[in-house]
Design a protein around this motif. Structure first.
Motif, PDB file in Angstrom:
ATOM      1  N   ALA A   1       0.944  -1.356   0.020  1.00  0.00           N
ATOM      2  CA  ALA A   1       0.025   0.049   0.088  1.00  0.00           C
ATOM      3  C   ALA A   1       1.058   1.281  -0.080  1.00  0.00           C
ATOM      4  O   ALA A   1       0.491   2.081  -0.765  1.00  0.00           O
ATOM      5  N   ALA A   2       2.010   1.366   0.767  1.00  0.00           N
ATOM      6  CA  ALA A   2       2.902   2.463   0.819  1.00  0.00           C
ATOM      7  C   ALA A   2       3.307   2.580  -0.563  1.00  0.00           C
ATOM      8  O   ALA A   2       3.449   3.894  -1.165  1.00  0.00           O
ATOM      9  N   LEU A   3       3.612   1.854  -1.173  1.00  0.00           N
ATOM     10  CA  LEU A   3       4.546   2.247  -2.472  1.00  0.00           C
ATOM     11  C   LEU A   3       3.371   2.465  -3.473  1.00  0.00           C
ATOM     12  O   LEU A   3       3.801   3.487  -4.582  1.00  0.00           O
ATOM     13  N   GLU A   4       2.251   1.817  -3.579  1.00  0.00           N
ATOM     14  CA  GLU A   4       1.166   2.306  -4.397  1.00  0.00           C
ATOM     15  C   GLU A   4       0.752   3.841  -4.090  1.00  0.00           C
ATOM     16  O   GLU A   4       0.535   4.590  -5.198  1.00  0.00           O
ATOM     17  N   LEU A   5       0.565   4.171  -2.913  1.00  0.00           N
ATOM     18  CA  LEU A   5       0.501   5.357  -2.606  1.00  0.00           C
ATOM     19  C   LEU A   5       1.635   6.580  -3.172  1.00  0.00           C
ATOM     20  O   LEU A   5       1.241   7.630  -3.524  1.00  0.00           O
ATOM     21  N   ALA A   6       2.607   6.123  -2.947  1.00  0.00           N
ATOM     22  CA  ALA A   6       3.947   6.892  -3.431  1.00  0.00           C
ATOM     23  C   ALA A   6       3.771   6.991  -4.786  1.00  0.00           C
ATOM     24  O   ALA A   6       3.965   8.005  -5.555  1.00  0.00           O
ATOM     25  N   TYR A   7       3.343   5.948  -5.544  1.00  0.00           N
ATOM     26  CA  TYR A   7       3.038   5.882  -6.964  1.00  0.00           C
ATOM     27  C   TYR A   7       1.998   6.929  -7.339  1.00  0.00           C
ATOM     28  O   TYR A   7       2.091   7.708  -8.485  1.00  0.00           O
ATOM     29  N   VAL A   8       1.005   7.002  -6.798  1.00  0.00           N
ATOM     30  CA  VAL A   8       0.058   7.986  -7.117  1.00  0.00           C
ATOM     31  C   VAL A   8       0.615   9.328  -6.753  1.00  0.00           C
ATOM     32  O   VAL A   8       0.493  10.418  -7.628  1.00  0.00           O
ATOM     33  N   ALA A   9       1.486   9.643  -5.718  1.00  0.00           N
ATOM     34  CA  ALA A   9       2.072  10.905  -5.442  1.00  0.00           C
ATOM     35  C   ALA A   9       2.799  11.279  -6.558  1.00  0.00           C
ATOM     36  O   ALA A   9       3.039  12.517  -7.058  1.00  0.00           O
ATOM     37  N   SER A  10       3.517  10.345  -6.991  1.00  0.00           N
ATOM     38  CA  SER A  10       4.629  10.673  -8.236  1.00  0.00           C
ATOM     39  C   SER A  10       4.059  10.743  -9.571  1.00  0.00           C
ATOM     40  O   SER A  10       5.040  10.787 -10.515  1.00  0.00           O
ATOM     41  N   GLY A  11       2.937  10.375  -9.928  1.00  0.00           N
ATOM     42  CA  GLY A  11       2.049  10.271 -11.127  1.00  0.00           C
ATOM     43  C   GLY A  11       2.258   8.946 -11.757  1.00  0.00           C
ATOM     44  O   GLY A  11       1.909   8.928 -12.851  1.00  0.00           O
ATOM     45  N   ARG A  12       2.874   8.081 -11.151  1.00  0.00           N
ATOM     46  CA  ARG A  12       3.098   6.631 -12.033  1.00  0.00           C
ATOM     47  C   ARG A  12       1.940   5.924 -11.979  1.00  0.00           C
ATOM     48  O   ARG A  12       1.869   5.041 -12.775  1.00  0.00           O
ATOM     49  N   LEU A  13       0.894   6.246 -10.998  1.00  0.00           N
ATOM     50  CA  LEU A  13      -0.599   5.792 -10.956  1.00  0.00           C
ATOM     51  C   LEU A  13      -1.346   7.053 -11.097  1.00  0.00           C
ATOM     52  O   LEU A  13      -1.045   7.879 -10.160  1.00  0.00           O
ATOM     53  N   GLU A  14      -2.551   6.861 -11.532  1.00  0.00           N
ATOM     54  CA  GLU A  14      -3.555   7.730 -11.346  1.00  0.00           C
ATOM     55  C   GLU A  14      -4.504   7.545 -10.059  1.00  0.00           C
ATOM     56  O   GLU A  14      -5.149   8.555  -9.522  1.00  0.00           O
ATOM     57  N   GLY A  15      -4.440   6.270  -9.747  1.00  0.00           N
ATOM     58  CA  GLY A  15      -5.327   6.205  -8.528  1.00  0.00           C
ATOM     59  C   GLY A  15      -5.039   4.871  -7.839  1.00  0.00           C
ATOM     60  O   GLY A  15      -4.349   4.108  -8.290  1.00  0.00           O
ATOM     61  N   TYR A  16      -5.367   4.607  -6.573  1.00  0.00           N
ATOM     62  CA  TYR A  16      -5.125   3.520  -5.923  1.00  0.00           C
ATOM     63  C   TYR A  16      -6.484   3.233  -5.112  1.00  0.00           C
ATOM     64  O   TYR A  16      -7.133   4.394  -4.354  1.00  0.00           O
ATOM     65  N   LEU A  17      -7.142   1.982  -4.959  1.00  0.00           N
ATOM     66  CA  LEU A  17      -8.211   1.640  -4.436  1.00  0.00           C
ATOM     67  C   LEU A  17      -8.004   0.614  -3.708  1.00  0.00           C
ATOM     68  O   LEU A  17      -7.538  -0.396  -4.185  1.00  0.00           O
ATOM     69  N   THR A  18      -8.589   0.602  -2.454  1.00  0.00           N
ATOM     70  CA  THR A  18      -8.390  -0.910  -1.500  1.00  0.00           C
ATOM     71  C   THR A  18      -9.409  -1.020  -0.497  1.00  0.00           C
ATOM     72  O   THR A  18     -10.088   0.305  -0.049  1.00  0.00           O
ATOM     73  N   MET A  19      -9.804  -1.914  -0.072  1.00  0.00           N
ATOM     74  CA  MET A  19     -10.998  -2.083   0.806  1.00  0.00           C
ATOM     75  C   MET A  19     -10.498  -1.952   2.478  1.00  0.00           C
ATOM     76  O   MET A  19     -11.239  -1.524   3.116  1.00  0.00           O
ATOM     77  N   ARG A  20      -9.384  -2.415   2.574  1.00  0.00           N
ATOM     78  CA  ARG A  20      -8.920  -2.527   3.945  1.00  0.00           C
ATOM     79  C   ARG A  20      -7.613  -2.316   4.084  1.00  0.00           C
ATOM     80  O   ARG A  20      -6.721  -2.728   4.058  1.00  0.00           O
ATOM     81  N   LEU A  21      -7.180  -0.984   5.001  1.00  0.00           N
ATOM     82  CA  LEU A  21      -6.091  -0.717   5.391  1.00  0.00           C
ATOM     83  C   LEU A  21      -5.985  -0.266   6.820  1.00  0.00           C
ATOM     84  O   LEU A  21      -6.719   0.749   7.245  1.00  0.00           O
ATOM     85  N   SER A  22      -4.929  -0.241   7.438  1.00  0.00           N
ATOM     86  CA  SER A  22      -4.653   0.157   8.901  1.00  0.00           C
ATOM     87  C   SER A  22      -3.944   1.411   8.813  1.00  0.00           C
ATOM     88  O   SER A  22      -3.183   1.743   7.837  1.00  0.00           O
ATOM     89  N   PRO A  23      -3.971   2.169   9.694  1.00  0.00           N
ATOM     90  CA  PRO A  23      -3.361   3.524   9.817  1.00  0.00           C
ATOM     91  C   PRO A  23      -1.745   3.652   9.221  1.00  0.00           C
ATOM     92  O   PRO A  23      -1.306   4.354   8.608  1.00  0.00           O
ATOM     93  N   TRP A  24      -1.144   2.620   9.755  1.00  0.00           N
ATOM     94  CA  TRP A  24       0.506   2.393   9.574  1.00  0.00           C
ATOM     95  C   TRP A  24       0.587   2.093   7.943  1.00  0.00           C
ATOM     96  O   TRP A  24       1.615   2.302   7.287  1.00  0.00           O
ATOM     97  N   ASP A  25      -0.294   1.651   7.248  1.00  0.00           N
ATOM     98  CA  ASP A  25      -0.481   1.390   5.765  1.00  0.00           C
ATOM     99  C   ASP A  25      -0.430   2.674   5.146  1.00  0.00           C
ATOM    100  O   ASP A  25       0.086   2.649   3.923  1.00  0.00           O
ATOM    101  N   PHE A  26      -1.455   3.752   5.396  1.00  0.00           N
ATOM    102  CA  PHE A  26      -1.526   4.604   4.680  1.00  0.00           C
ATOM    103  C   PHE A  26      -0.981   6.310   5.250  1.00  0.00           C
ATOM    104  O   PHE A  26      -1.185   7.026   4.459  1.00  0.00           O
ATOM    105  N   ALA A  27      -0.603   6.211   6.540  1.00  0.00           N
ATOM    106  CA  ALA A  27      -0.378   7.443   7.256  1.00  0.00           C
ATOM    107  C   ALA A  27       0.792   8.321   6.411  1.00  0.00           C
ATOM    108  O   ALA A  27       0.626   9.481   6.141  1.00  0.00           O
ATOM    109  N   ALA A  28       1.775   7.900   6.008  1.00  0.00           N
ATOM    110  CA  ALA A  28       3.003   8.295   5.335  1.00  0.00           C
ATOM    111  C   ALA A  28       2.437   8.851   3.796  1.00  0.00           C
ATOM    112  O   ALA A  28       2.589   9.839   3.346  1.00  0.00           O
ATOM    113  N   GLY A  29       1.703   7.773   3.250  1.00  0.00           N
ATOM    114  CA  GLY A  29       1.430   8.062   1.993  1.00  0.00           C
ATOM    115  C   GLY A  29       0.141   9.121   1.641  1.00  0.00           C
ATOM    116  O   GLY A  29       0.201  10.010   0.604  1.00  0.00           O
ATOM    117  N   LYS A  30      -0.632   9.126   2.714  1.00  0.00           N
ATOM    118  CA  LYS A  30      -1.609  10.193   2.674  1.00  0.00           C
ATOM    119  C   LYS A  30      -0.779  11.770   2.701  1.00  0.00           C
ATOM    120  O   LYS A  30      -1.405  12.737   1.847  1.00  0.00           O
TER     121      LYS A  30
END
Length: 264
Positions: A190-219
């Motif tokens: 999840a961390a890399l997928e959020l980083a890829y959204v931030a860097s434009g390598r992906l346009e979006g990332y969707l997932t059903m279930r993440l804990s705070p430590w999975d997305f805190a930095a990427g957010k």
């Protein structure tokens, strides 16, 4: 007054040291344990890396709090004060099987607001980082603001398991979205997928279930390049609980919510 520049430099030093130790571990055997289910794995490297960060944080910033995936941090009821939200190895299964596509993820929040975010792709030596109000970077190069991309030209990250029947969301909506975009990917971190959204390598990332430590930095990263991070209903994430997550550029995020996720 908090010296965020000092903290930023300190975190980067610790991340580089931890990353070097993890790469050295590639030459050794791993001790692997399961957590909530047979596919929820933790290794001795996860635990050692978390201990490394916690020990340094406790010594250097004794007044700060820690929320860590492997349970060695604090028992917190809120994000009051300065809280470090740590995932020592996000993508443990990739780490075990492939020794790539995993990351160190650290988000630092002050009274619930993301101040600093770091995602380090250890195998590729790519450090994504951001400070609230001061932009986001990858290895010292500033990331540009996200621009809207038509749905038909978009590349999104979504795990294929969410496209079959699940108890979290109407999979028909997700299948409709996956069939409209240019392509889908799943990297297992999840961390890399959020980083890829931030860097434009992906346009979006969707997932059903993440804990705070999975997305805190990427957010923090995604928001610093103008992106939007919510749950799949367009609501703010609860930083103390498990959430569904949808991250993307602002126009793209709004269109996907309107035309696919919230459509009756």
């Amino acid at each position: 007054m908090v010296n965020w520049m000092e903290i930023d430099q300190q975190v980067k030093m610790w991340i580089m040291e931890a990353g070097s130790s993890i790469r050295e571990s590639f030459q050794h055997s791993l001790s692997i344990q399961t957590k909530s289910n047979p596919n929820d794995l933790v290794t001795n490297i996860d635990k050692e890396t978390e201990r490394f960060f916690i020990s340094n944080i406790r010594k250097t910033y004794p007044g700060h709090f820690i929320l860590g995936e492997e349970g060695q941090g604090d028992e917190l009821a809120s994000l009051e004060g300065i809280v470090w939200i740590i995932d020592p190895i996000d993508g443990t299964m990739n780490f075990i099987h492939q020794q790539r596509h995993f990351a160190i993820s650290i988000g630092i929040y002050e009274n619930g607001i993301g101040r600093l975010g770091y995602i380090y792709d250890v195998a590729h030596d790519e450090l994504y980082y951001a400070e609230r109000g001061n932009g986001a970077y990858m290895n010292g190069v500033r990331l540009p603001a996200l621009t809207e991309v038509p749905v038909e030209k978009a590349l999104i990250a979504i795990n294929a398991t969410w496209l079959v029947k699940n108890r979290y969301f109407d999979e028909k909506k997700l299948v409709s979205l996956a069939s409209r975009v240019r392509g889908t990917r799943s990297y297992g971190s999840a961390a890399l997928e959020l980083a890829y959204v931030a860097s434009g390598r992906l346009e979006g990332y969707l997932t059903m279930r993440l804990s705070p430590w999975d997305f805190a930095a990427g957010k923090v990263l995604v928001e610093e390049v103008g992106g939007v991070v919510t749950n799949l209903w367009g609501q703010e994430l609860d930083m103390m609980k498990t959430n569904s997550v949808f991250a993307g550029a602002p126009g793209f995020h709004k269109k996907i919510l309107t035309d696919f996720l919230l459509k009756k």
